[in-house]
Design a protein around this motif. Structure first.
Motif, PDB file in Angstrom:
ATOM      1  N   SER B  23      -7.874 -84.564 -44.844  1.00 34.20           N
ATOM      2  CA  SER B  23      -7.768 -85.979 -45.251  1.00 34.20           C
ATOM      3  C   SER B  23      -9.124 -86.631 -45.484  1.00 34.20           C
ATOM      4  CB  SER B  23      -6.970 -86.784 -44.226  1.00 34.20           C
ATOM      5  OG  SER B  23      -5.671 -86.254 -44.100  1.00 34.20           O
ATOM      6  N   GLU B  25     -11.210 -88.267 -47.944  1.00 33.53           N
ATOM      7  CA  GLU B  25     -11.128 -88.877 -49.279  1.00 33.53           C
ATOM      8  C   GLU B  25     -12.398 -88.617 -50.088  1.00 33.53           C
ATOM      9  OE1 GLU B  25     -10.151 -92.997 -49.342  1.00 33.53           O
ATOM     10  OE2 GLU B  25      -8.463 -92.771 -47.974  1.00 33.53           O
ATOM     11  N   LEU B  28     -12.246 -85.520 -52.130  1.00 35.98           N
ATOM     12  CA  LEU B  28     -11.461 -85.626 -53.371  1.00 35.98           C
ATOM     13  C   LEU B  28     -12.263 -86.360 -54.443  1.00 35.98           C
ATOM     14  CD1 LEU B  28      -8.550 -84.945 -54.467  1.00 35.98           C
ATOM     15  CD2 LEU B  28      -8.175 -87.397 -54.324  1.00 35.98           C
ATOM     16  N   MET B  29     -12.983 -87.396 -54.036  1.00 34.53           N
ATOM     17  CA  MET B  29     -13.758 -88.139 -55.028  1.00 34.53           C
ATOM     18  C   MET B  29     -14.897 -87.275 -55.588  1.00 34.53           C
ATOM     19  SD  MET B  29     -11.964 -90.760 -55.278  1.00 34.53           S
ATOM     20  CE  MET B  29     -12.953 -91.512 -56.569  1.00 34.53           C
ATOM     21  N   TYR B  32     -13.313 -85.269 -58.120  1.00 32.26           N
ATOM     22  CA  TYR B  32     -13.094 -86.109 -59.308  1.00 32.26           C
ATOM     23  C   TYR B  32     -14.390 -86.225 -60.113  1.00 32.26           C
ATOM     24  CZ  TYR B  32     -12.249 -90.026 -62.358  1.00 32.26           C
ATOM     25  OH  TYR B  32     -12.163 -90.811 -63.476  1.00 32.26           O
ATOM     26  N   GLU B  55      -3.221 -92.255 -66.293  1.00 34.39           N
ATOM     27  CA  GLU B  55      -2.170 -92.095 -65.281  1.00 34.39           C
ATOM     28  C   GLU B  55      -2.002 -90.627 -64.909  1.00 34.39           C
ATOM     29  OE1 GLU B  55       2.567 -93.066 -64.801  1.00 34.39           O
ATOM     30  OE2 GLU B  55       1.408 -94.104 -66.331  1.00 34.39           O
ATOM     31  N   THR B  57      -4.238 -88.289 -65.173  1.00 30.01           N
ATOM     32  CA  THR B  57      -5.424 -87.855 -64.436  1.00 30.01           C
ATOM     33  C   THR B  57      -5.315 -88.262 -62.974  1.00 30.01           C
ATOM     34  OG1 THR B  57      -6.773 -88.062 -66.436  1.00 30.01           O
ATOM     35  CG2 THR B  57      -7.939 -88.043 -64.329  1.00 30.01           C
ATOM     36  N   GLN B  58      -4.927 -89.507 -62.768  1.00 33.73           N
ATOM     37  CA  GLN B  58      -4.774 -89.975 -61.389  1.00 33.73           C
ATOM     38  C   GLN B  58      -3.713 -89.165 -60.662  1.00 33.73           C
ATOM     39  OE1 GLN B  58      -4.645 -94.257 -60.669  1.00 33.73           O
ATOM     40  NE2 GLN B  58      -2.879 -93.945 -59.346  1.00 33.73           N
ATOM     41  N   ASP B  59      -2.593 -88.926 -61.326  1.00 35.30           N
ATOM     42  CA  ASP B  59      -1.524 -88.150 -60.691  1.00 35.30           C
ATOM     43  C   ASP B  59      -1.988 -86.733 -60.360  1.00 35.30           C
ATOM     44  OD1 ASP B  59       0.134 -90.273 -60.771  1.00 35.30           O
ATOM     45  OD2 ASP B  59       1.489 -89.493 -62.296  1.00 35.30           O
ATOM     46  N   PHE B  61      -5.003 -85.706 -59.536  1.00 33.62           N
ATOM     47  CA  PHE B  61      -5.835 -85.678 -58.332  1.00 33.62           C
ATOM     48  C   PHE B  61      -5.029 -86.055 -57.086  1.00 33.62           C
ATOM     49  CE2 PHE B  61      -9.152 -85.467 -61.469  1.00 33.62           C
ATOM     50  CZ  PHE B  61     -10.050 -84.586 -60.878  1.00 33.62           C
ATOM     51  N   LEU B  62      -4.016 -86.887 -57.267  1.00 29.44           N
ATOM     52  CA  LEU B  62      -3.161 -87.184 -56.113  1.00 29.44           C
ATOM     53  C   LEU B  62      -2.362 -85.944 -55.708  1.00 29.44           C
ATOM     54  CD1 LEU B  62      -1.891 -90.803 -56.887  1.00 29.44           C
ATOM     55  CD2 LEU B  62      -3.521 -90.086 -55.129  1.00 29.44           C
ATOM     56  N   TRP B  65      -4.567 -84.004 -53.692  1.00 30.56           N
ATOM     57  CA  TRP B  65      -4.656 -84.627 -52.368  1.00 30.56           C
ATOM     58  C   TRP B  65      -3.491 -84.176 -51.485  1.00 30.56           C
ATOM     59  CZ3 TRP B  65      -7.981 -86.867 -49.362  1.00 30.56           C
ATOM     60  CH2 TRP B  65      -7.568 -87.685 -48.316  1.00 30.56           C
ATOM     61  N   HIS B  66      -2.311 -84.152 -52.090  1.00 26.89           N
ATOM     62  CA  HIS B  66      -1.129 -83.795 -51.310  1.00 26.89           C
ATOM     63  C   HIS B  66      -0.913 -82.281 -51.239  1.00 26.89           C
ATOM     64  CE1 HIS B  66       0.197 -87.868 -50.733  1.00 26.89           C
ATOM     65  NE2 HIS B  66       0.118 -88.124 -52.016  1.00 26.89           N
ATOM     66  N   LEU B  83      -6.832 -77.610 -63.804  1.00 27.06           N
ATOM     67  CA  LEU B  83      -6.480 -77.932 -65.188  1.00 27.06           C
ATOM     68  C   LEU B  83      -5.047 -77.500 -65.516  1.00 27.06           C
ATOM     69  CD1 LEU B  83      -9.855 -77.117 -66.993  1.00 27.06           C
ATOM     70  CD2 LEU B  83      -8.813 -79.363 -66.662  1.00 27.06           C
ATOM     71  N   THR B  84      -4.579 -76.465 -64.859  1.00 28.00           N
ATOM     72  CA  THR B  84      -3.171 -76.096 -65.039  1.00 28.00           C
ATOM     73  C   THR B  84      -2.266 -77.194 -64.490  1.00 28.00           C
ATOM     74  OG1 THR B  84      -3.726 -73.747 -64.890  1.00 28.00           O
ATOM     75  CG2 THR B  84      -1.427 -74.343 -64.517  1.00 28.00           C
TER      76      THR B  84
END
Lengths: 268, 192
Positions: B23, B25, B28-29, B32, B55, B57-59, B61-62, B65-66, B83-84
């Motif tokens: 966890s 963050e 992850l950034m 990104y 949207e 792109t954000q999804d 990386f989320l 995250w998950h 990228l896949t």
């Protein structure tokens, strides 16, 4: 193996090899894909060839024309991560986020309008705000070029007075929103300092129902800014309140309001 | 594994993925910062719409995250895995929006939103991909079209035939010949 069997197998392998390029790219129809998978073990040379097409497909992942993402996307991701920390799924569903994404310029306009309310103190405010606010203000500045494209809006602007927990400090907050839409901005001033591990939480009040609009921190001068998206159009809410809550947020207010007031009836 | 940023002090992708499972963050950034441009470029190529690409792109990386723990070095390069994920995420968005490609003949390079070019990404894979894109331009237009629709819009043989109004056999032939030729061009280019 008989000659007949060998010939049959060769034909099957030839047929298989014809499908390999599409299969490697993921373009085979489901029944074709199933058939390819079932035959690969019988055709070693085909499996080798498939590896080459899969490698080609991997390189294609990198073949998009390079385009720089907008600078605010990092901030959006950071905000979404903050929400993901609190909830198993992103708090804002897809249609809402899509709606929000398409209106970022309008949000930027709202946020900038709030900042301008402070009368030329934008630079000082930006310097004083904590990192989240600094990044948001930077986002506003970056988007300012888009403001020319944003039409005049019929925004509601309301100043909320101090509540019981904010009277001593003279806290107040301005809410700017479009009653027909579900986005808005809260700009708070003279807010009491936050203890460690605490944040201010904005509540949209509708009858007895309290809906969280989000969390924000404040600068040393007690200023804080939050752009939010509500579940409903803002005309559905009666009033807005701000309370001090744990930094992870609360499902409902747990302390007295620092700022609280009706959204309608004092519009100017 | 090749360090994508070339700085031995920078955390590797594997280290960052491990930190994400805890966890972190910031990890992850950092990913990104490292790959956001590539993910966005691919999403924009699929969706041809900046808002939807943001949207997606954000999804993407989320999802990392998950679900970042689902990647391991044994599955290949992290960037290829990422990228896949981005490709399928963008294609999902495309299908959900029921949007068809705006113009099959307008290359993204001249699209109006493409003014902010990504600085050169100094990874061998990215450079390979850019070479491959130029090689695709050598293919006959109808072969290039089916390859691009299959890859960037996730269409299968039957979907391509329906979308293009071509006989199924024609689609299969053009896709196969196009990919065979592209593979040949790629082998020539990489063996020089």
């Amino acid at each position: 193996m008989s000659d007949l069997q060998t010939a049959t197998q060769r034909e099957a392998c030839d047929e298989l090899r014809e499908l390999l390029p599409a299969f490697g790219l993921g373009a085979a129809d489901p029944d074709e894909a199933t058939w390819v998978k079932s035959r690969l073990a019988d055709c070693p040379e085909a499996a080798q060839e498939l590896t080459a097409y899969a490698a080609l497909a991997e390189v294609m992942l990198y073949s998009a024309p390079p385009v720089r993402p907008p600078a605010y996307l990092a901030e959006r991701l950071r905000a979404a991560l903050a929400q993901a920390q609190h909830r198993p799924e992103p708090a804002v569903d897809r249609p809402q986020r899509r709606w929000l994404a398409s209106r970022l310029p309008a949000l930027a306009a709202l946020a900038l309008a709030v900042l301008l309310l402070a009368g030329g103190l934008l630079a000082a405010q930006v310097a004083g705000l904590r990192s989240q606010q600094r990044e948001l203000a930077a986002q506003v500045e970056r988007q300012s070029a888009l403001l020319a494209a944003v039409g005049e809006g019929t925004y509601l602007r309301v100043t909320l007075p101090a509540g019981p927990a904010g009277e001593a400090a003279g806290a107040e907050a301005t809410v700017i929103c479009d009653p027909e839409r579900s986005v808005g901005v809260v700009y708070a001033r003279n807010m009491p300092p936050l203890p460690a591990g605490q944040a201010y939480q904005v509540w949209l009040i509708r009858g007895e129902e309290r809906t969280s609009a989000g969390l924000f921190h404040v600068s040393e001068e007690g200023r804080g800014l939050l752009t939010f998206q509500a579940p409903l159009p803002m005309r559905q809410y009666d009033s807005v309140g701000i309370t001090m809550e744990p930094a992870t947020g609360s499902p409902a207010p747990t302390t007295s309001a620092v700022v609280r007031g009706p959204l309608y009836g004092q519009e100017y | 594994m090749t360090d994508p940023v070339g700085d031995p002090r920078s955390p590797t992708d594997q280290e960052l993925v491990h930190r994400i499972t805890q966890s972190d963050e910031g990890a992850l950034m950092l990913l990104y910062e490292r790959y956001g441009g590539q993910v966005y470029s691919l999403a924009l190529r699929v969706l041809r719409n900046p808002a939807l690409a943001e949207e997606a792109t954000q999804d993407t990386f989320l999802k990392v995250w998950h679900k970042g723990v689902q990647w391991s070095p044994s599955k290949g390069l992290f960037s290829s895995w990422l990228l896949t994920v981005a490709r399928y995420t963008a294609i999902d968005h495309l299908r959900r929006e029921r949007r068809q490609v705006l113009s099959r003949t307008t290359p993204p390079e001249v699209a109006p939103w493409a003014s902010a070019r990504l600085p050169s990404v100094d990874t061998p894979r990215w450079q390979d991909g850019q070479v491959l894109r130029t090689l695709m331009e050598q293919l006959p237009a109808e072969q290039r079209t089916v390859i691009e629709l299959a890859f960037y819009q996730g269409m299968t043989h039957s979907e391509l035939a329906e979308h293009l109004g071509w006989p199924l056999g024609t689609v299969k032939t053009r896709l196969r010949l196009g990919l065979q030729k592209l593979r040949s061009l790629w082998q020539e280019a990489t063996q020089r």
